[in-house]
Motif scaffolding. Sequence first.
Motif, short mmCIF file in Angstrom:
data_model
loop_
_atom_site.label_atom_id
_atom_site.label_comp_id
_atom_site.label_asym_id
_atom_site.label_seq_id
_atom_site.Cartn_x
_atom_site.Cartn_y
_atom_site.Cartn_z
N ALA A 2 0.42 -0.77 0.32
CA ALA A 2 0.35 0.17 0.09
C ALA A 2 0.45 1.43 -0.05
O ALA A 2 0.06 2.43 -0.56
CB ALA A 2 -0.73 -0.04 1.28
N ARG A 6 0.69 4.26 -2.90
CA ARG A 6 0.83 5.77 -2.59
C ARG A 6 2.05 6.79 -2.65
O ARG A 6 1.70 7.28 -3.56
CB ARG A 6 0.28 5.52 -0.89
N SER A 41 -7.24 6.90 2.42
CA SER A 41 -8.16 7.04 2.32
C SER A 41 -9.01 7.19 0.62
O SER A 41 -9.93 6.81 -0.08
CB SER A 41 -9.25 8.08 2.60
N ARG A 60 -11.68 5.18 -3.48
CA ARG A 60 -10.73 4.36 -2.60
C ARG A 60 -9.36 4.30 -2.73
O ARG A 60 -9.38 3.21 -3.84
CB ARG A 60 -11.50 3.19 -2.25
N THR A 61 -8.27 4.81 -2.29
CA THR A 61 -7.17 3.94 -2.61
C THR A 61 -6.72 2.73 -2.29
O THR A 61 -6.43 2.71 -3.03
CB THR A 61 -6.03 5.27 -1.27
N ARG A 62 -7.10 2.73 -0.94
CA ARG A 62 -6.75 1.17 -0.75
C ARG A 62 -7.38 -0.10 -1.52
O ARG A 62 -6.83 -1.22 -1.87
CB ARG A 62 -7.54 0.65 0.59
N ASP A 63 -8.28 -0.25 -2.83
CA ASP A 63 -8.57 -0.59 -4.07
C ASP A 63 -7.55 -0.10 -5.10
O ASP A 63 -7.84 -1.47 -5.75
CB ASP A 63 -9.29 -0.11 -4.42
#
Length: 185
Positions: A2, A6, A41, A60-63
């Motif tokens: 992650a 980012r 987020s 959504r950043t996590r996706d």
Amino acid sequence: MAKEIRRQLQEAAEKHQFARLVRALPDSDELEGFVLEVTPSWTLIAECGRLALDGFVALRTRDIVQVRRRGPHDLTVRWLQRHGPWPPPEPRGELSLTDVRSLVESVSRHYHLISVFEEDLNPGAVYIGAPVRTGKKRLKLLEVNPRARWAVAPSSFRYDDITRIDFDDRYNTVLDALAGPPPRA
């Protein structure tokens, strides 16, 4: 992983690189555009297709599981540098990408319609409308249909289920112009 994603997103934003974002959601679209802002987020992009910018997408950043960045000699970048706008413009007003509720509230201050996606629950569906209430856990959206007609009552969406929000694209702009302001409740 992650942190690396980012970092790549942030670098794409700083260098105005055209990027294709791949997400882990089943049947989700790969999105192309220019990364404008990244938080843990949410990630905001200026979407670009067919050599033209077309609104904004908050994901959504996590996706996001892969960022394919293109260099300065990419055809899309060269075209926009020559025929504008360049660099890709930011959305109107300040946006908050801290959480989905703040995102919806800040977007709706400057744009009438948003597109809401719940790709974990229904990958093929998009809900377009005007936010009428942002509660603690749910968004109430007065939907407008493809014939530019307003629904009678708002639909409810749990914030935890929202994976993507689009705004200021051509389709929403056309619907907004044809539907007129939402009826008062």
